[in-house]
Write an enzyme that holds these catalytic residues in place. Structure first.
Site, PDB file in Angstrom:
ATOM      1  N   ARG A 103       0.856  -1.411   0.416  1.00 42.49           N
ATOM      2  CA  ARG A 103      -0.176   0.229  -0.355  1.00 42.49           C
ATOM      3  C   ARG A 103       1.576   1.191  -0.448  1.00 42.49           C
ATOM      4  O   ARG A 103       0.450   2.046  -0.715  1.00 42.49           O
ATOM      5  CB  ARG A 103      -1.167   0.251   1.524  1.00 42.49           C
ATOM      6  CG  ARG A 103      -1.703   0.995   1.283  1.00 42.49           C
ATOM      7  CD  ARG A 103      -3.328   0.437   2.098  1.00 42.49           C
ATOM      8  NE  ARG A 103      -3.331   2.175   2.600  1.00 42.49           N
ATOM      9  CZ  ARG A 103      -4.100   2.565   3.806  1.00 42.49           C
ATOM     10  NH1 ARG A 103      -2.659   2.050   4.839  1.00 42.49           N
ATOM     11  NH2 ARG A 103      -4.714   4.061   4.033  1.00 42.49           N
ATOM     12  N   HIS A 107       0.529   3.959  -2.875  1.00 42.11           N
ATOM     13  CA  HIS A 107       0.030   5.364  -2.263  1.00 42.11           C
ATOM     14  C   HIS A 107       1.124   6.871  -3.286  1.00 42.11           C
ATOM     15  O   HIS A 107       0.929   7.853  -3.097  1.00 42.11           O
ATOM     16  CB  HIS A 107      -0.208   5.291  -1.080  1.00 42.11           C
ATOM     17  CG  HIS A 107      -2.047   5.233  -0.733  1.00 42.11           C
ATOM     18  ND1 HIS A 107      -2.604   5.506  -0.116  1.00 42.11           N
ATOM     19  CD2 HIS A 107      -2.238   4.142  -1.145  1.00 42.11           C
ATOM     20  CE1 HIS A 107      -3.661   4.561   0.172  1.00 42.11           C
ATOM     21  NE2 HIS A 107      -3.345   3.260  -0.693  1.00 42.11           N
ATOM     22  N   HIS A 236      -5.796  -6.083  -3.616  1.00 41.02           N
ATOM     23  CA  HIS A 236      -6.140  -6.816  -1.718  1.00 41.02           C
ATOM     24  C   HIS A 236      -6.727  -7.965  -1.241  1.00 41.02           C
ATOM     25  O   HIS A 236      -7.058  -8.336  -0.797  1.00 41.02           O
ATOM     26  CB  HIS A 236      -8.042  -6.125  -2.228  1.00 41.02           C
ATOM     27  CG  HIS A 236      -7.813  -4.430  -2.133  1.00 41.02           C
ATOM     28  ND1 HIS A 236      -9.051  -4.484  -2.369  1.00 41.02           N
ATOM     29  CD2 HIS A 236      -6.724  -3.855  -1.532  1.00 41.02           C
ATOM     30  CE1 HIS A 236      -9.009  -2.755  -1.810  1.00 41.02           C
ATOM     31  NE2 HIS A 236      -7.422  -2.171  -1.872  1.00 41.02           N
ATOM     32  N   TRP A 268      -9.789  -9.114   2.588  1.00 41.77           N
ATOM     33  CA  TRP A 268     -10.506  -9.484   1.912  1.00 41.77           C
ATOM     34  C   TRP A 268     -10.327 -10.886   1.496  1.00 41.77           C
ATOM     35  O   TRP A 268     -11.224 -11.506   0.394  1.00 41.77           O
ATOM     36  CB  TRP A 268      -9.828  -8.725   0.528  1.00 41.77           C
ATOM     37  CG  TRP A 268     -10.369  -7.082   0.003  1.00 41.77           C
ATOM     38  CD1 TRP A 268     -11.250  -6.525  -0.841  1.00 41.77           C
ATOM     39  CD2 TRP A 268      -9.550  -5.910   0.698  1.00 41.77           C
ATOM     40  NE1 TRP A 268     -10.926  -5.474  -0.257  1.00 41.77           N
ATOM     41  CE2 TRP A 268     -10.435  -4.983   0.748  1.00 41.77           C
ATOM     42  CE3 TRP A 268      -8.268  -6.481   1.759  1.00 41.77           C
ATOM     43  CZ2 TRP A 268      -9.485  -3.756   0.590  1.00 41.77           C
ATOM     44  CZ3 TRP A 268      -7.658  -5.194   2.056  1.00 41.77           C
ATOM     45  CH2 TRP A 268      -8.368  -3.829   1.821  1.00 41.77           C
ATOM     46  N   ASP A 297     -14.720  -2.480  -4.948  1.00 35.81           N
ATOM     47  CA  ASP A 297     -14.441  -4.007  -5.167  1.00 35.81           C
ATOM     48  C   ASP A 297     -15.393  -4.684  -6.010  1.00 35.81           C
ATOM     49  O   ASP A 297     -15.361  -5.377  -7.239  1.00 35.81           O
ATOM     50  CB  ASP A 297     -13.593  -5.163  -3.616  1.00 35.81           C
ATOM     51  CG  ASP A 297     -13.712  -4.142  -3.001  1.00 35.81           C
ATOM     52  OD1 ASP A 297     -11.921  -4.404  -3.416  1.00 35.81           O
ATOM     53  OD2 ASP A 297     -12.922  -4.127  -2.016  1.00 35.81           O
TER      54      ASP A 297
HETATM   55  C1  HEM Z   1      -8.814   0.622  -6.718  1.00 40.10           C
HETATM   56  C2  HEM Z   1      -9.290   1.105  -5.522  1.00 40.10           C
HETATM   57  C3  HEM Z   1      -8.478   1.378  -4.066  1.00 40.10           C
HETATM   58  C4  HEM Z   1      -9.647   1.680  -3.068  1.00 40.10           C
HETATM   59  C5  HEM Z   1     -11.134   2.310  -3.001  1.00 40.10           C
HETATM   60  C6  HEM Z   1      -8.203   1.584  -2.011  1.00 40.10           C
HETATM   61  C7  HEM Z   1      -9.520   1.143  -0.736  1.00 40.10           C
HETATM   62  C8  HEM Z   1      -8.439   0.716   0.124  1.00 40.10           C
HETATM   63  C9  HEM Z   1      -8.769   0.440   1.328  1.00 40.10           C
HETATM   64  C10 HEM Z   1      -9.706   0.994   2.263  1.00 40.10           C
HETATM   65  C11 HEM Z   1      -7.845   0.340   2.069  1.00 40.10           C
HETATM   66  C12 HEM Z   1      -7.784  -0.720   3.849  1.00 40.10           C
HETATM   67  C13 HEM Z   1      -6.645   0.734   4.425  1.00 40.10           C
HETATM   68  C14 HEM Z   1      -6.464   0.621   6.023  1.00 40.10           C
HETATM   69  O1  HEM Z   1      -7.349   0.771   6.608  1.00 40.10           O
HETATM   70  O2  HEM Z   1      -5.629   0.108   6.713  1.00 40.10           O
HETATM   71  C15 HEM Z   1      -6.735  -0.555   1.490  1.00 40.10           C
HETATM   72  C16 HEM Z   1      -5.862  -1.594   2.223  1.00 40.10           C
HETATM   73  C17 HEM Z   1      -4.837  -1.858   1.004  1.00 40.10           C
HETATM   74  N1  HEM Z   1      -4.344  -1.420  -0.391  1.00 40.10           N
HETATM   75 FE1  HEM Z   1      -6.576  -0.399  -1.300  1.00 40.10          FE
HETATM   76  N2  HEM Z   1      -7.175   0.615  -2.553  1.00 40.10           N
HETATM   77  C18 HEM Z   1      -7.688   0.672  -3.802  1.00 40.10           C
HETATM   78  C19 HEM Z   1      -6.758  -0.132  -4.557  1.00 40.10           C
HETATM   79  C20 HEM Z   1      -4.905  -0.210  -4.717  1.00 40.10           C
HETATM   80  C21 HEM Z   1      -3.979  -1.032  -5.284  1.00 40.10           C
HETATM   81  C22 HEM Z   1      -4.468  -0.570  -6.077  1.00 40.10           C
HETATM   82  C23 HEM Z   1      -3.038  -1.372  -4.568  1.00 40.10           C
HETATM   83  C24 HEM Z   1      -2.012  -2.430  -4.954  1.00 40.10           C
HETATM   84  C25 HEM Z   1      -1.386  -2.772  -5.850  1.00 40.10           C
HETATM   85  C26 HEM Z   1      -3.660  -1.664  -3.072  1.00 40.10           C
HETATM   86  C27 HEM Z   1      -2.947  -2.366  -2.151  1.00 40.10           C
HETATM   87  C28 HEM Z   1      -3.535  -1.994  -0.709  1.00 40.10           C
HETATM   88  C29 HEM Z   1      -3.063  -3.421  -0.210  1.00 40.10           C
HETATM   89  C30 HEM Z   1      -2.307  -3.620  -0.067  1.00 40.10           C
HETATM   90  C31 HEM Z   1      -4.039  -2.848   2.023  1.00 40.10           C
HETATM   91  C32 HEM Z   1      -3.591  -3.379   2.632  1.00 40.10           C
HETATM   92  C33 HEM Z   1      -3.102  -2.680   3.848  1.00 40.10           C
HETATM   93  C34 HEM Z   1      -2.884  -3.589   4.940  1.00 40.10           C
HETATM   94  O3  HEM Z   1      -3.078  -4.483   5.101  1.00 40.10           O
HETATM   95  O4  HEM Z   1      -2.492  -2.544   5.821  1.00 40.10           O
HETATM   96  N3  HEM Z   1      -5.940  -1.070  -3.382  1.00 40.10           N
HETATM   97  N4  HEM Z   1      -6.960  -0.026   0.187  1.00 40.10           N
END
Ligand code: HEM
Ligand SMILES: Nc1ncnc2c1ncn2[C@@H]1O[C@H](COP(=O)(O)OP(=O)(O)OP(=O)(O)O)[C@@H](O)[C@H]1O
Length: 939
Positions: A103, A107, A236, A268, A297
């Site tokens: 992430r 970001h 995810h 997820w 999602d």
């Molecule tokens: C498509 C639009 C996306 C949305 C709306 C989104 C939204 C989110 C949200 C709300 C979280 C939870 C964060 C938290 O509460 O710690 C999250 C976690 C995460 N996102 Fe996304 N995300 C998106 C795309 C992506 C992309 C493109 C990637 C990587 C290529 C990604 C990788 C991750 C990962 C690995 C986590 C887990 C982080 C953790 O466990 O600490 N996401 N995302």
């Protein structure tokens, strides 16, 4: 059901205030946990952020320095990157922080805005996320913890930029979690001051009012497309969402209660530290309350264009890994400034030796000799982890990574532009002499070398076929052995004989008699193709005693029924009519069926025919051979093959020989035949018809097929062309069968002429000596493009040309074609001398009531068809210039029509949802349930 949470705002506020609170505390740098660097610092520390750790490891304080504000941060040192990668691995092993590192990288890069030229204002992978101001953005809640984790590594390796470190950490995390190797490159330059951070709001929101539009808005701004949105969302599959950070997710679930790592949050997937395709599977099924599905999602399975990829990734992990790796690499480069610049890229790009993860092989001797000079990067084959269909035996490497690299718009901009209508005969001769045009499809193997019966050999000889094409040489021997086969070979390469010859041999050696009933069924998607296959079978059976029949819609069923009752050994049919017979024809014997041949299998097993095929398969005996042929293959074909073959193997005995996949052209760089020259003409809507007219006029002496997206367009343009003295044949699926036949016959027999048609003529039809295939309206998907252009350059030494019209805003379709191994040359059509015709055309249409009605219908349906196009990212109805479109239908201004913009896929989907329980044919149950289906797609 997985949950949708909406209590985001409050939690985000808490998270923000927690971060802000900590940000206000004074600096206390504590690098005590970091081991002493084995590298000497080549430059002063570049970090602008210092983190303080409490004894428990929690964050105590952060502060920002501006020491580097005036200088440009140098790019990373490759040797240090390698060492840092090892440290990251160690960090992952001890902290299980894979998800948050992914992430972090995303970001940092996801703030990129392709419409802004300047670095660093354009945002992207530039290390700006280390600054307090950006960490405070709502979307970044919690990422300060990721920074805290990598900061000691940054401190240890002064020669690595933050920008590179974030991306290195992310890619390493994916790989270490079991994901694909990502073809990374390094050398990103860091921004140096907080003022250089992007503004807040560039990252996606998880719960916007219209998730698909929102995702497109955000990701398109980054220059990413639908496929990449879906693939990247697959990240995810790792990690959790925490209410105290983003506001989304449950405080804990059964999967997150006890770690690994700090417990809590909602994931997820069940195994949220394992990178695989379960994210797609789980969202699709939505069976588990404990698994998270954000609105962004869920939309991946709701939006028709996203859904294509989401379904594919749910079925095929290899496909997901491949697309993910490409998309991730692209994401990680967004907005980045690489140094050394272009000339030295080999040094920076060639980190294959460094990280061991690039699919590019560095010429290492050149690398060491030339050091900073560019080195040649030879692509190596990416080995797939497994066959797409485990139960299939590979005749050769099955389902390799076939798709070529993306064609960029740059290519189009640079490609030579000439006027296609001016291409001279001499030029064509020149090309032909160079031997680039019209290669041989024949092998040196003769039909007479095979153990074929005398009647078959005699018939082949009389038909003029002596030696075999490649698909014939490879498929016939295996089919004669009784193996089940999936055959893929380019259009016009002789697939019909490849399946008919062994089918006829099977009947001959089994001494089939009419009273034995139907032993072989060939299913084709259109009546014309069924008739054509029937005609070839008739010639092949000339000296045999076995009987042949045809069952297609559009003709009275009675005569067919009589024939079937008498006993038809080989039946060629379209699905709708084939389904009618068991219901209406009493003594139709098909219980002895030995072989089912599905021609154009990808189409037949796709959505449109799913119901009919389910019903048919359910009725036919299971103990049979199955043969699937097409020029293009799809996941559905493999999935179907896998399941039905497996089922059959289970029902029979374990010694059942495995089916064989024959992909004649899989290793070829092009999906189309060598005798085909392909052009694309970029036009504005208002010029489109004038350009077609000019083209057809110039090519009057040639034989040309023109494809349109709707039957109303076929009707209108054939009427209009008739009015302006350019007679043409026309064919669409709703014409009476007799009219369809006479138009096709007329065009087939003509030396020159024009056939306007819909996709009813796109597949399989073998019309001799077609010079040009014109696609006036773009095809639904690249596969359809391949089939359409396959109407020319067919058979031995076949030559032909294809022209695709694209509107300026549809240019990126060329990238889709490139991915499908199709390259086209961009050409122009000079319509300057034709422009004056526009007012004349408007007058002709305006003065003729019927023509005007026909134009209105065509205009309306053309917009509706555009709206339901499968590739929404390219063919977006809202980008259409309606005034220009109206002009192409000969209106001076857009006519008043009621346009229904409910998309066709959604209508079909809704209907399918309603009908689903009737048939139950699914790819987990290819034989379907018992039930009645009255819907007929093709009769
Ligand atoms: C498509 C639009 C996306 C949305 C709306 C989104 C939204 C989110 C949200 C709300 C979280 C939870 C964060 C938290 O509460 O710690 C999250 C976690 C995460 N996102 Fe996304 N995300 C998106 C795309 C992506 C992309 C493109 C990637 C990587 C290529 C990604 C990788 C991750 C990962 C690995 C986590 C887990 C982080 C953790 O466990 O600490 N996401 N995302
Ligand atoms: N062994 C052969 N020798 C010479 N010509 C052949 C041979 N086999 C097939 N052909 C000719 O090649 C042409 C294309 O064959 P066919 O229609 O079977 O192609 P196909 O692979 O089924 O194409 P599509 O994918 O478009 O359906 C036909 O005109 C056919 O007569």
């Amino acid at each position: 059901m997985a949950t949708f949470l909406s209590s985001k705002t409050a939690a985000t506020a808490i998270a923000r205030s927690a971060i802000q609170h900590s940000l206000r505390r004074p600096l206390s740098f504590a690098g005590s946990r970091v081991s002493v660097s084995s590298f000497r610092r080549s430059s002063p520390p570049t970090s602008s952020l210092r983190l303080g750790f409490s004894q428990q490891g929690g964050l105590q304080s952060i502060t920002v320095t501006r020491a580097m504000s005036s200088s440009v941060q140098a790019a990373s040192d490759p040797a240090q990157l390698k060492s840092a990668k090892d440290d990251i691995k160690e960090l992952l092993r001890t902290k299980f922080c894979h998800p948050i590192l992914v992430r972090l990288g995303w970001h940092d890069s996801g703030t990129y805005d392709k419409t802004i030229q300047e670095w660093p204002q354009r945002g992207g992978a530039n290390g700006s996320l280390r600054f307090e101001i950006e960490l405070k953005h709502g979307a970044n809640a919690g990422l300060v913890n990721a920074l805290k984790l990598v900061q000691p590594i940054k401190d240890k390796y002064a020669g690595i930029t933050y920008a590179d470190l974030f991306q290195l950490a992310s890619a390493t995390a994916i790989e270490e979690a079991g994901g694909p190797k990502i073809p990374m490159k390094y050398g990103r330059v860091d921004v140096t001051t907080p003022e250089q951070c992007p503004p807040e709001g560039r990252l996606p929101d998880a719960g916007p009012p219209s998730p698909a539009d929102h995702l497109r808005k955000v990701f398109y701004r980054m220059g990413l497309n639908d496929k990449e949105i879906v693939a990247l969302s697959g990240a995810h599959t790792l990690g959790r969402s925490r209410p105290e950070r983003s506001g989304w997710g449950k405080p804990e679930t059964k999967y997150t209660k006890d770690g690994p790592g700090a417990p809590g949050g909602q994931s997820w997937t069940a195994q949220w530290l394992k990178f695989d395709n379960s994210y797609f599977k789980d969202i699709k099924e939505r069976r588990d309350e404990d698994l998270l599905v954000l609105p962004t999602d869920a939309v991946l399975f709701e939006d028709p264009s996203f859904k294509v990829y989401a379904e594919k990734y749910a079925e095929d992990q290899d496909a997901f890994f491949k697309d993910y790796a490409e998309a991730h690499a692209k994401l990680s480069n967004l907005g980045a400034k690489f140094e050394p610049p272009e000339v030295n890229l080999g040094y920076v790009y060639g980190l294959g030796y460094l990280t061991g993860l690039s699919p590019f092989q560095v010429n290492s001797s050149a690398a060491s000799a030339a050091n900073l000079k560019r080195v040649s990067l030879a692509p190596t084959k990416m080995k797939r982890k497994g066959a797409p269909v485990p139960c299939l035996e590979r005749e050769e490497e099955v389902g390799q990574n076939k798709k070529a690299k993306r064609l960029t718009n740059e290519f189009v901009a640079k490609s030579e532009i000439g006027d296609i209508t001016g291409a001279t005969a001499q030029e064509e001769v020149k090309v032909a002499k160079r031997g680039e045009f019209g290669g041989s499809i024949l092998t040196d193997r003769a039909f007479s070398d095979l153990p074929l019966s005398q009647p078959t050999l005699k018939a082949l000889d009389e038909m003029g076929f002596k030696t075999m094409t490649e698909i014939q040489a490879r498929a016939i021997p295996l089919l004669l052995e009784g193996r089940d086969v999936i055959g893929a070979a380019q259009t016009g390469s002789g697939k019909t004989l490849a399946f008919l010859v062994p089918a006829i041999e099977m009947m001959h050696f089994a001494r089939c008699l009419p009273r034995n009933g139907t032993k072989i069924i060939v299913i084709s998607p259109t009546r014309e193709l069924a008739m054509q296959t029937h005609a070839v079978a008739k010639s092949l059976l000339k000296h045999h005693t076995q009987t042949l029949g045809l069952a297609v819609g559009g003709v009275p069923i009675g005569k067919e029924a009589q024939q079937l009752v008498k006993g038809v050994n080989l039946l060629v049919a379209t699905p709708g009519r084939l389904l009618d017979h068991p219901k209406k024809t009493k003594n139709f014997i098909y219980k002895n069926l030995e072989c089912l041949i599905i021609d154009e299998a990808d189409r037949m097993l796709g959505l449109n025919f799913k119901d009919e095929m389910g019903e048919i398969l359910k009725r036919l005996p299971m103990k049979r051979h199955t043969i699937l042929f097409s020029a293009t293959q799809s996941t559905e074909v493999f999935e179907f093959a896998k399941l039905s073959f497996k089922k059959k193997a289970e029902e029979n005995d374990a010694a059942q020989p495995k089916p064989v996949y024959i992909g004649v052209d899989d290793k070829k760089p092009k999906a189309t035949v060598s005798g085909l020259k392909q052009y694309c003409c970029i036009v504005e809507s208002e010029e489109k018809f004038l350009a077609l007219y000019k083209f057809l006029k110039k090519q009057r002496s040639k034989k040309t097929v023109v494809f349109f997206s709707t039957r109303q367009a076929v009707k209108f343009y054939s009427e209009l062309l008739g009015y302006i003295n350019m007679e043409c044949f026309h064919m669409d699926g709703t014409q009476k069968q007799s009219a369809r036949n006479s138009n096709l016959r007329g065009f087939t027999q003509a030396k020159s002429g024009i056939l306007l048609c819909t996709d009813v003529a796109a597949r399989g039809i073998d019309i001799p000596s077609v010079d040009w295939v014109v696609q006036y309206d773009a095809p639904r998907e690249p596969e359809m493009y391949i089939h359409r252009v396959g109407r020319t350059a067919r058979g031995e030494g076949g030559q032909g040309k294809a022209l695709l019209f694209l509107l300026t805003q549809e240019l990126t379709f060329l990238s889709c074609l490139k991915e499908a191994k199709v390259s086209v040359i961009t050409q122009k059509i000079d319509i300057s001398k034709t422009l004056h015709l526009q007012s004349l055309l408007e007058k002709i249409v305006g003065d003729n009531y019927y023509l005007c009605q026909s134009a209105k219908n065509a205009y309306k349906t053309c917009i509706e068809a555009y709206n339901s196009h499968q590739i929404k990212s390219v063919f977006n109805v809202h980008t259409l210039n309606l005034k220009g479109v109206a002009k192409s239908f000969c209106f001076s201004s857009p006519p008043k029509v009621n346009v229904n913009l409910e998309s066709r896929p959604s209508i079909t989907r809704n209907r399918r949802e309603r009908n689903r329980s009737l048939h139950g044919m699914s790819f987990t149950n290819p034989y379907g349930n018992m039930g009645v289906n009255n819907r007929q797609f093709v009769r």
